[in-house]
Design an enzyme around this catalytic site. Structure first.
Site, mmCIF file in Angstrom:
data_model
loop_
_atom_site.group_PDB
_atom_site.id
_atom_site.type_symbol
_atom_site.label_atom_id
_atom_site.label_comp_id
_atom_site.label_asym_id
_atom_site.label_seq_id
_atom_site.Cartn_x
_atom_site.Cartn_y
_atom_site.Cartn_z
ATOM 1 N N ASN A 80 2.928 -6.669 13.092
ATOM 2 C CA ASN A 80 2.874 -5.741 14.148
ATOM 3 C C ASN A 80 3.168 -5.831 15.517
ATOM 4 O O ASN A 80 2.771 -6.425 16.122
ATOM 5 C CB ASN A 80 1.270 -5.320 13.382
ATOM 6 C CG ASN A 80 1.079 -3.870 13.440
ATOM 7 O OD1 ASN A 80 1.039 -3.366 14.099
ATOM 8 N ND2 ASN A 80 0.586 -3.416 12.301
ATOM 9 N N THR A 107 0.461 -3.232 8.959
ATOM 10 C CA THR A 107 -0.595 -2.317 8.516
ATOM 11 C C THR A 107 -1.963 -2.750 9.598
ATOM 12 O O THR A 107 -1.869 -3.341 9.866
ATOM 13 C CB THR A 107 -1.553 -2.660 6.656
ATOM 14 O OG1 THR A 107 -2.371 -2.217 6.271
ATOM 15 C CG2 THR A 107 -1.289 -4.094 7.200
ATOM 16 N N HIS A 143 -0.977 1.658 -4.516
ATOM 17 C CA HIS A 143 -2.011 3.209 -4.264
ATOM 18 C C HIS A 143 -1.201 3.732 -4.713
ATOM 19 O O HIS A 143 -1.324 4.802 -4.302
ATOM 20 C CB HIS A 143 -1.452 3.423 -2.480
ATOM 21 C CG HIS A 143 -3.054 2.829 -1.863
ATOM 22 N ND1 HIS A 143 -3.266 2.639 -0.706
ATOM 23 C CD2 HIS A 143 -4.324 2.121 -2.599
ATOM 24 C CE1 HIS A 143 -4.120 2.039 -0.063
ATOM 25 N NE2 HIS A 143 -4.755 1.507 -0.947
ATOM 26 N N GLN A 202 1.041 -1.148 -0.142
ATOM 27 C CA GLN A 202 -0.072 -0.219 -0.108
ATOM 28 C C GLN A 202 0.648 1.081 -0.142
ATOM 29 O O GLN A 202 0.654 2.629 -0.403
ATOM 30 C CB GLN A 202 -0.365 -0.307 1.344
ATOM 31 C CG GLN A 202 -2.293 -1.094 1.518
ATOM 32 C CD GLN A 202 -2.268 -1.584 2.769
ATOM 33 O OE1 GLN A 202 -3.316 -0.649 3.412
ATOM 34 N NE2 GLN A 202 -1.622 -2.044 3.156
ATOM 35 N N ASN A 203 2.421 0.879 0.080
ATOM 36 C CA ASN A 203 3.257 2.083 0.349
ATOM 37 C C ASN A 203 3.212 2.727 -1.268
ATOM 38 O O ASN A 203 3.060 1.827 -2.048
ATOM 39 C CB ASN A 203 4.310 2.079 0.938
ATOM 40 C CG ASN A 203 3.979 1.377 2.649
ATOM 41 O OD1 ASN A 203 3.101 1.808 2.803
ATOM 42 N ND2 ASN A 203 5.153 0.655 3.037
ATOM 43 N N VAL A 204 3.451 4.214 -1.216
ATOM 44 C CA VAL A 204 3.716 4.759 -2.721
ATOM 45 C C VAL A 204 5.365 5.159 -2.136
ATOM 46 O O VAL A 204 5.669 5.812 -3.188
ATOM 47 C CB VAL A 204 2.820 6.446 -2.713
ATOM 48 C CG1 VAL A 204 1.762 5.799 -2.516
ATOM 49 C CG2 VAL A 204 2.949 7.169 -1.153
ATOM 50 N N ALA A 229 9.128 -4.214 12.022
ATOM 51 C CA ALA A 229 9.248 -5.263 11.134
ATOM 52 C C ALA A 229 10.746 -5.303 10.831
ATOM 53 O O ALA A 229 10.722 -6.657 10.757
ATOM 54 C CB ALA A 229 8.304 -4.051 10.043
HETATM 55 P P1 OAD Z 1 -1.332 2.839 9.038
HETATM 56 O O1 OAD Z 1 -0.994 4.530 9.360
HETATM 57 O O2 OAD Z 1 -3.235 2.911 9.070
HETATM 58 O O3 OAD Z 1 -1.168 1.913 10.044
HETATM 59 C C1 OAD Z 1 -0.115 1.096 10.129
HETATM 60 C C2 OAD Z 1 0.631 0.380 11.231
HETATM 61 O O4 OAD Z 1 1.770 0.432 10.975
HETATM 62 C C3 OAD Z 1 -0.015 0.485 12.694
HETATM 63 O O5 OAD Z 1 -0.873 -0.620 12.424
HETATM 64 C C4 OAD Z 1 0.727 0.533 13.306
HETATM 65 O O6 OAD Z 1 0.901 -0.209 14.332
HETATM 66 C C5 OAD Z 1 2.254 -0.135 12.705
HETATM 67 N N1 OAD Z 1 3.757 0.016 12.783
HETATM 68 C C6 OAD Z 1 4.124 0.780 13.203
HETATM 69 N N2 OAD Z 1 5.402 1.093 13.263
HETATM 70 C C7 OAD Z 1 5.853 -0.069 12.700
HETATM 71 C C8 OAD Z 1 7.123 -0.920 12.568
HETATM 72 N N3 OAD Z 1 8.294 -0.151 13.110
HETATM 73 N N4 OAD Z 1 7.045 -2.032 12.273
HETATM 74 C C9 OAD Z 1 5.798 -2.936 11.583
HETATM 75 N N5 OAD Z 1 4.499 -2.329 12.154
HETATM 76 C C10 OAD Z 1 4.584 -1.247 12.179
HETATM 77 O O7 OAD Z 1 -0.716 2.640 7.287
HETATM 78 P P2 OAD Z 1 -2.098 1.698 6.559
HETATM 79 O O8 OAD Z 1 -2.595 0.456 7.045
HETATM 80 O O9 OAD Z 1 -0.795 1.042 5.553
HETATM 81 O O10 OAD Z 1 -4.056 5.007 2.170
HETATM 82 O O11 OAD Z 1 -2.960 2.361 5.733
HETATM 83 C C11 OAD Z 1 -2.850 2.247 4.885
HETATM 84 C C12 OAD Z 1 -3.718 2.828 4.026
HETATM 85 O O12 OAD Z 1 -4.485 3.826 4.522
HETATM 86 C C13 OAD Z 1 -2.573 4.443 3.142
HETATM 87 O O13 OAD Z 1 -1.724 3.319 1.784
HETATM 88 C C14 OAD Z 1 -3.014 5.457 3.187
HETATM 89 C C15 OAD Z 1 -3.673 5.257 4.552
HETATM 90 O O14 OAD Z 1 -4.940 6.278 4.649
HETATM 91 C C16 OAD Z 1 -4.085 6.439 0.891
HETATM 92 O O15 OAD Z 1 -4.032 7.290 1.223
HETATM 93 C C17 OAD Z 1 -5.338 6.088 -0.082
#
Ligand code: OAD
Length: 252
Positions: A218, A193, A120, A102-104, A236
């Site tokens: 996570n 995520t 994305h 999902q990362n850009v 991670a």
């Molecule tokens: P989030 O910001 O929603 O979630 C990040 C996740 O990473 C959380 O569950 C944290 O607990 C976890 N996390 C934090 N630090 C970490 C680490 N060092 N190692 C492993 N995990 C860790 O991000 P996404 O789930 O990617 O979309 O968000 C999904 C989408 O929502 C994004 O692509 C973006 C956003 O709105 C758009 O912009 C369309």
């Protein structure tokens, strides 16, 4: 976390042939790129409605571009971390391997991953809002002093990312569909995520229904933990390093 859980995941991984990996913002957190929903997440300080929707761009393309250029700056300064690098190595180790991110931020690709799809889009590219033509980061110089940018043909350019309310691009989804159609993943990793997006949940439930072992990495519980056979709590970098070190050495 008990090391037995790492051992269980590593044992399954060692025997896997098809490996599917879903990544989110958390995998790049240790590279210094802010997540969206964490304590310091972007959506805590910025409004997605004002910055990441087609309506926001129509209303104020300069504001949207300023925000994306700021994020581009962070991404350009960042380097792939141990987690990105281990996944890039695993691509060579397993016969069938695919990352759906999902990362850009392109950090997977900069770490060496090639078997990867971006669902994305990618923040380093721009796209003509009229023709759909995509321009790579180095093809067009976008300066904060001359916003909003235009294509050589004069069309308004937008960041080549998916905004809220938009369809996901078809091409990466087809690659993922084909990966599943060719055979069930033996193991599916969900890394960094929150899993709040419907498409991510549908991937996890499909993998689960097909009998893939679901491993979540996570530090926190998420919306998809429910489907995880093994939940590895930690960052991670720490967890993937531990898993990688638990794998048997590769045969030459
Ligand atoms: P989030 O910001 O929603 O979630 C990040 C996740 O990473 C959380 O569950 C944290 O607990 C976890 N996390 C934090 N630090 C970490 C680490 N060092 N190692 C492993 N995990 C860790 O991000 P996404 O789930 O990617 O979309 O968000 C999904 C989408 O929502 C994004 O692509 C973006 C956003 O709105 C758009 O912009 C369309």
């Amino acid at each position: 976390m008990k090391s037995t859980e790492i051992d269980r995941a590593a044992a399954a991984l060692a025997n896997a042939s098809r490996v599917f990996v879903i990544t989110g913002a958390g995998i790049s957190a240790e590279s210094g790129i802010p997540t969206f929903r964490g304590v310091d997440g972007l959506w805590r300080s910025f409004s997605a409605f004002d910055l990441a929707t087609p309506e926001a761009f129509e209303r104020d393309p300069v504001l949207v571009w300023e925000w994306y250029l700021w994020r581009r700056g962070i991404v350009s300064q960042a380097k792939p971390n141990a987690a990105h690098l281990i996944l890039a190595e695993w691509e060579k180790r397993f016969p069938h391997f695919l990352i759906g991110t999902q990362n850009v931020d392109r950090l997977h690709q900069r770490a060496g991953s090639r078997s990867i799809v971006e669902i994305h889009g990618n923040i380093l590219e721009s796209r003509c809002a009229t023709t759909g033509r995509v321009f790579k980061g180095d093809e067009i110089n976008i300066s904060v002093d001359q916003l909003p940018p235009r294509s050589p043909a004069g069309g308004l350019l937008r960041p080549n990312v998916v905004w809220f309310g938009e369809m996901l691009p078809a091409a990466p989804l087809k690659v993922i569909d084909k990966f599943f159609a060719d055979g069930k993943p033996d193991i599916t990793f969900i890394i960094g995520t929150t899993g709040v997006l419907m498409y991510i949940q549908s991937l996890v439930t499909t993998a689960c229904a097909e009998g893939s072992l679901i491993v979540e990495i996570n530090p926190e519980e998420t919306a998809v933990t429910l489907w995880a056979d093994i939940a590895l709590r930690g960052t991670a970098c720490a967890i993937l390093t531990a898993l990688n070190e638990s794998l048997p050495p590769q045969r030459a």
